[in-house]
Design a protein around this motif. Structure first.
Motif, PDB file in Angstrom:
ATOM      1  N   MET A   1      -4.219  -7.868  -2.143  1.00 12.01           N
ATOM      2  CA  MET A   1      -3.141  -7.217  -2.844  1.00 12.01           C
ATOM      3  C   MET A   1      -1.947  -7.077  -1.906  1.00 12.01           C
ATOM      4  SD  MET A   1      -3.251  -3.510  -4.667  1.00 12.01           S
ATOM      5  CE  MET A   1      -1.891  -2.974  -5.651  1.00 12.01           C
ATOM      6  N   THR A   2      -0.761  -7.300  -2.421  1.00  6.90           N
ATOM      7  CA  THR A   2       0.455  -7.176  -1.638  1.00  6.90           C
ATOM      8  C   THR A   2       0.993  -5.759  -1.747  1.00  6.90           C
ATOM      9  OG1 THR A   2       0.955  -9.467  -2.149  1.00  6.90           O
ATOM     10  CG2 THR A   2       2.754  -8.131  -1.319  1.00  6.90           C
ATOM     11  N   SER A  19       1.858   1.449  -2.828  1.00  3.23           N
ATOM     12  CA  SER A  19       0.632   0.940  -3.414  1.00  3.23           C
ATOM     13  C   SER A  19       0.073  -0.259  -2.646  1.00  3.23           C
ATOM     14  CB  SER A  19       0.897   0.535  -4.872  1.00  3.23           C
ATOM     15  OG  SER A  19      -0.263  -0.005  -5.448  1.00  3.23           O
ATOM     16  N   ASP A  20      -0.836   0.020  -1.753  1.00  5.69           N
ATOM     17  CA  ASP A  20      -1.643  -0.986  -1.071  1.00  5.69           C
ATOM     18  C   ASP A  20      -2.824  -0.264  -0.425  1.00  5.69           C
ATOM     19  OD1 ASP A  20      -2.733  -3.224   0.066  1.00  5.69           O
ATOM     20  OD2 ASP A  20      -1.122  -3.550   1.508  1.00  5.69           O
ATOM     21  N   PRO A  21      -3.757   0.220  -1.268  1.00  2.85           N
ATOM     22  CA  PRO A  21      -4.877   1.010  -0.736  1.00  2.85           C
ATOM     23  C   PRO A  21      -5.688   0.292   0.335  1.00  2.85           C
ATOM     24  CG  PRO A  21      -4.802   1.162  -3.124  1.00  2.85           C
ATOM     25  CD  PRO A  21      -3.792   0.123  -2.731  1.00  2.85           C
ATOM     26  N   ALA A  22      -5.763  -1.036   0.281  1.00  2.00           N
ATOM     27  CA  ALA A  22      -6.556  -1.779   1.268  1.00  2.00           C
ATOM     28  C   ALA A  22      -6.013  -1.592   2.681  1.00  2.00           C
ATOM     29  CB  ALA A  22      -6.590  -3.266   0.908  1.00  2.00           C
ATOM     30  N   SER A  23      -4.693  -1.389   2.804  1.00  2.00           N
ATOM     31  CA  SER A  23      -4.082  -1.170   4.123  1.00  2.00           C
ATOM     32  C   SER A  23      -3.766   0.305   4.362  1.00  2.00           C
ATOM     33  CB  SER A  23      -2.796  -1.991   4.251  1.00  2.00           C
ATOM     34  OG  SER A  23      -1.770  -1.416   3.457  1.00  2.00           O
ATOM     35  N   ARG A  24      -4.340   1.169   3.541  1.00  2.00           N
ATOM     36  CA  ARG A  24      -4.025   2.608   3.561  1.00  2.00           C
ATOM     37  C   ARG A  24      -2.527   2.821   3.335  1.00  2.00           C
ATOM     38  NH1 ARG A  24      -6.943   5.302   8.627  1.00  2.00           N
ATOM     39  NH2 ARG A  24      -4.735   5.309   9.106  1.00  2.00           N
ATOM     40  N   ASN A  25      -1.965   2.008   2.438  1.00  2.00           N
ATOM     41  CA  ASN A  25      -0.551   2.102   2.046  1.00  2.00           C
ATOM     42  C   ASN A  25       0.389   1.918   3.225  1.00  2.00           C
ATOM     43  OD1 ASN A  25      -1.250   2.610  -0.716  1.00  2.00           O
ATOM     44  ND2 ASN A  25      -1.834   4.648  -0.071  1.00  2.00           N
ATOM     45  N   GLY A  57      -4.433   5.834  -4.033  1.00  3.72           N
ATOM     46  CA  GLY A  57      -5.788   5.897  -3.504  1.00  3.72           C
ATOM     47  C   GLY A  57      -6.011   7.074  -2.583  1.00  3.72           C
ATOM     48  N   ASP A  65       2.949  -1.501   9.068  1.00  6.97           N
ATOM     49  CA  ASP A  65       1.881  -2.489   9.119  1.00  6.97           C
ATOM     50  C   ASP A  65       2.003  -3.257  10.431  1.00  6.97           C
ATOM     51  OD1 ASP A  65       0.119  -4.590   8.825  1.00  6.97           O
ATOM     52  OD2 ASP A  65       0.637  -4.956   6.731  1.00  6.97           O
TER      53      ASP A  65
END
Length: 193
Positions: A1-2, A19-25, A57, A65
């Motif tokens: 997800m981007t 919105s990017d729960p995989a990277s903890r936003n 999330g 990032d």
């Protein structure tokens, strides 16, 4: 997800959601630029009375990032970091200058630039299990997003330096006792509050 910024209206409230729960936003320039644009629209819209900043999330934001910055720096040395810092600075300035109340609803981690974004808001509502960390020093970086300035102006010198130098997580209750967090809620209830 981007990584992206989602906007949503709830009556007179504008919700800005990283919105990017995989990277903890983790924060990316495109989402930060979109957030500045959303604040400009909210300022001009008389039906918007308040803005709420939230992360999708379990976490508010892990800050910049760093992995993306490292990858981009290999391609365009210096440009990626400068672009990120400019976008972050622009958003922090927009938050601080916004004429309508801006509230950070913090769940989970508010780390590095994510902590700075929460500090730039007018009010912070945080879940009991929220953790705030100025962790840039652990990565060999200086705090970004105005975090060091905001902490130095809001806290006694020794507390500000503790947060900046040690990079240890601080609880929502501790920050409430220090006057930085306005309300502490049960876990999962920061946005509802």
């Amino acid at each position: 997800m981007t990584a992206e910024l989602r906007t949503e209206r709830r009556d007179s409230t504008l919700m800005l959601t990283f919105s990017d729960p995989a990277s903890r936003n983790a924060l990316v320039p495109q989402a930060l630029t979109a957030a500045v644009e959303a604040l400009n629209v909210a300022e001009a819209d008389a039906t918007v009375r308040v803005v709420v900043l939230v992360g999708e999330g379990a976490h508010f934001s892990a800050g910049s990032d760093l992995q993306r910055l490292a990858n981009d720096a290999a391609i365009l040395p210096g440009d990626a970091a400068a672009h990120q810092l400019h976008a972050l600075r622009s958003f922090v300035e927009a938050l601080r200058a916004h004429p309508k109340p801006v509230i950070a609803a913090v769940e989970g981690a508010a780390t590095a630039a994510g902590f700075s974004l929460a500090l730039a808001c007018d009010l912070i509502v945080a879940a009991e299990d929220a953790r705030f960390t100025m962790s840039q020093g652990q990565a060999g970086l200086s705090p970004d997003g105005g975090g060091s300035w905001m902490l130095a102006h809001a806290l006694p010198r020794a507390l500000a330096l503790q947060l900046l130098w040690l990079g240890e997580p601080v609880s929502a209750r501790e920050l409430q006792a220090w006057g930085l967090v306005n309300r502490v809620t049960d876990s999962g209830q920061a946005l509802a509050e």
